[in-house]
Design an enzyme around this catalytic site. Structure first.
Site, PDB file in Angstrom:
ATOM      1  CB  THR A 122      -0.877  -0.126   1.258  1.00 42.63           C
ATOM      2  OG1 THR A 122      -1.708  -1.282   1.088  1.00 42.63           O
ATOM      3  CG2 THR A 122      -1.699   1.080   1.570  1.00 42.63           C
ATOM      4  CB  THR A 171      -3.907   0.015  -0.992  1.00 42.81           C
ATOM      5  OG1 THR A 171      -3.256  -1.241  -1.103  1.00 42.81           O
ATOM      6  CG2 THR A 171      -5.388  -0.210  -0.767  1.00 42.81           C
ATOM      7  CG  ASN A 187      -4.819  -6.257  -0.884  1.00 38.69           C
ATOM      8  OD1 ASN A 187      -4.262  -5.925   0.160  1.00 38.69           O
ATOM      9  ND2 ASN A 187      -5.428  -7.411  -1.015  1.00 38.69           N
ATOM     10  CG  ASP A 229      -7.745  -6.136   2.336  1.00 38.81           C
ATOM     11  OD1 ASP A 229      -6.951  -7.028   2.675  1.00 38.81           O
ATOM     12  OD2 ASP A 229      -7.395  -4.969   2.132  1.00 38.81           O
ATOM     13  CB  SER A 288      -9.027  -0.907   4.787  1.00 36.76           C
ATOM     14  OG  SER A 288      -7.725  -0.374   4.714  1.00 36.76           O
ATOM     15  N   GLY A 329       1.556  -1.555   4.686  1.00 34.34           N
ATOM     16  CA  GLY A 329       1.986  -2.694   5.507  1.00 34.34           C
ATOM     17  C   GLY A 329       0.886  -3.668   5.884  1.00 34.34           C
ATOM     18  N   GLY A 330      -0.268  -3.637   5.182  1.00 39.55           N
ATOM     19  CA  GLY A 330      -1.323  -4.618   5.489  1.00 39.55           C
ATOM     20  C   GLY A 330      -1.686  -4.554   6.959  1.00 39.55           C
TER      21      GLY A 330
END
Ligand code: GLY
Length: 573
Positions: A384, A402, A404, A426, A455, A476-477
């Protein structure tokens, strides 16, 4: 998630710890490094790519405000940072005007109208590996273009044409790719060809990509010109929409012309909370990030982190236990607020978060299996990107955006030159089944037509005594929330400069899996030993987060924090 399972070598850890202390001290005393050029009075842009930061600063110098610069940077990143910058994805904006007005814009992607909750399951009801991650079916209806149109309509000062032009120039004339980009693109060559058999601008058919090689994106330049000319209709209708639908037909994807036409971003009320006298302004659902960030801050506020020290074993233990409880809540209670009644008020109550820490035991790690979501009445890439902007008047924008995964679904829309996201991953594809970040979810985040997927993106702004203090966020998820949290406490609790707070080594826990991830050298060997003895499963992994932030110091100057983990760049004037 990238991680290695090598045990930590005690002697090596101690030596490297010493050198990291020296490095941090260096940062704190002003050695800013290649990503950061110092302190400035008038404005600042920090983003993942030097060209995009330059675009933002040029717009500010032309008299544009922070939102003009943000729109220009978002489009520029879609050109120069195509692994996460995008027009085919989505994101969130948190805004704070110089007059104290705050706002939040949700331009997160949506599931297509024909999506259904079992679309990634096989006949036996098990998730089909990669189906929500690669190819056309992984894509949600993009939100970024509508988001930028809305942001500009509400707050922009320069013309729409002016803020689009720099991205068009970069796409048309080309830009120099960095060493890191050359390596990434070369490593993805085969995958790109699998999903784009006719090639794309991201594939070098003649040779391999080299640092400083020029990437030209003619199709993308034409798409951007249509958006410049026609606004949202240039993307959600007409030739570009036709190309997206043709692409869907080619790859058995779901997005239709009606889905595109019906997409609209949403202005939402930002979440606010207090921490040690600072006010945190952050993103509400569809992000889980804002709620989780405030929960984490409230959970640790009564502990003397400053006395214990940065990344000391007690500090890490308290934070990990807070993270365990907060991520358990995330898995159960958070989803698209337009579809699910998120119990926001109770999750944000200081009493609730304090009570969640009541059963934490200093002597031993709480097993994640013993932690459920609170009762509420009623190696993979983590690509992202985030950028932070402050203008001459003190307006501030914090945007995280993002596709993803790195380069999203890897599908570039033929004829239109942009990548589609793989944001459908997600969603909770099946209750309890982990997504690419190992996150689990339930009913709140189940797939439904036109719903937004949950998210972790946490664009945030911090105020002190009613004035702007910090603009912060990261990719960074699942590690986004904990990286933003650590960056904030690095400044507030540990007195670090912005650059030192961004560069400081980070760690991460998310309830499940029941492991604590550490960047190499994040903790000294004694802390590692003490935590292991209490039952914490520590794993060293690759970089955590890539924070881009701005701090307004007590002299009124802007300090940038550009993450040295990437090619990120802080430019001020
Ligand atoms: N795609 C990562 C996130 O939105 O959290």
């Amino acid at each position: 998630m990238q991680k290695t399972t090598k045990p930590l070598n005690k002697l090596k850890k101690s030596l490297i710890y010493l050198s990291s202390v020296v490095l941090l001290a260096g940062c704190a005393t002003g050695q800013l490094g290649k990503n950061n050029s110092g302190e400035y009075k008038n404005g600042m842009v920090v983003s993942a790519h030097p060209e995009a930061s330059q675009v933002g600063i040029d717009i500010l110098k032309k008299g544009g405000n922070a939102v003009d610069a943000a729109v220009a940077v978002q489009f520029a990143l879609a050109v120069v940072y195509p692994n996460a910058g995008n027009i085919g994805g989505g994101g969130f904006m948190v805004y704070r005007g110089a007059n104290g007005e705050i706002n939040a814009l949700d331009f997160r992607e949506k599931a297509a109208a024909s999506a259904n909750r079992d679309m990634y399951l096989d006949a036996a009801g098990n998730p089909i590996v990669d189906k929500s991650l690669y190819g056309h079916l992984a894509a949600g209806v993009p939100g970024s273009v509508d988001g930028m149109v809305e942001a500009h309509k509400k707050y922009g000062k320069l013309s729409w044409a002016q803020v689009l032009q720099p991205a068009i120039d970069l796409a048309q004339n080309g830009f120099k790719i960095t060493k890191r980009q050359a390596e990434e693109l070369n490593s993805l060559h085969r995958k790109f060809m699998e999903f784009n058999p006719n090639g794309t601008a991201f594939v070098n058919l003649e040779s391999t990509w080299q640092e400083n090689g020029i990437m030209v994106q003619t199709e993308l330049a034409n798409t951007l010109k249509l958006i410049q000319e026609k606004g949202r209709a240039g993307f959600y209708e007409g030739a570009v929409a036709d190309s997206v639908v043709a692409e869907m037909q080619r790859g058995k994807g779901l997005i239709t012309k009606t889905d595109l036409k019906n997409y609209h971003s949403a202005w939402r009320k930002p979440i606010t909370g207090n921490y040690r006298g600072y006010k945190i302004i952050t993103m509400p659902p569809t992000s889980s990030g804002g709620i989780a960030l405030i929960q984490l801050l409230q959970s640790v506020e009564s502990f003397p982190l400053k006395r214990w020290g940065h990344n000391a074993d007690s500090t890490v233990q308290v934070i990990v236990e807070a993270e365990r409880r907060v991520y358990a809540d995330r898995a159960t209670h958070l989803g698209d607020p337009d579809f699910y009644a998120v119990p926001q008020q109770q999750m944000l109550s200081a009493e609730y978060n304090k009570s969640r820490m009541a059963n934490f035991n200093w002597a031993a790690a709480t097993p994640s299996s013993a932690v459920l979501a609170g009762e509420i009445k009623g190696a993979e890439h983590e690509e992202t990107t985030h950028f932070s902007i402050v203008d001459h008047d003190g307006n501030a924008v914090s945007i995280t955006t993002t596709l993803n995964g790195s380069y999203g679904s890897l599908v570039a829309v033929k004829g239109a030159g942009f990548l589609l996201n793989n944001e459908m991953d997600d969603f909770s594809v099946k209750p309890g089944a982990p997504n690419m970040y190992g996150l689990v979810g339930g009913e709140a985040n189940a797939i439904a037509p036109n719903k937004r997927m949950l998210s972790s993106m946490t664009p945030s702004i911090v105020e002190k005594d009613g004035h702007l203090f910090m603009v912060v966020g990261t990719p960074g998820g699942s590690t986004i929330i904990t990286s933003v949290f650590q960056t904030i406490i690095n400044v507030i609790d540990f007195d670090m400069s912005m650059q030192a707070a961004v560069a400081a080594k980070k760690f991460h826990h998310q309830w499940l899996p029941d492991e604590v991830y550490l960047e190499p050298d994040a903790l000294d060997s004694l802390s590692v030993q003490k935590l292991r003895a209490k039952g914490y499963k520590l794993e060293v992994r690759g970089p955590i987060g890539r924070v881009d932030a701005i701090l307004k110091n007590k002299w009124g100057n802007y300090q940038g924090g550009a993450d040295p983990r990437g090619d990120d760049k802080a430019i001020g004037y």
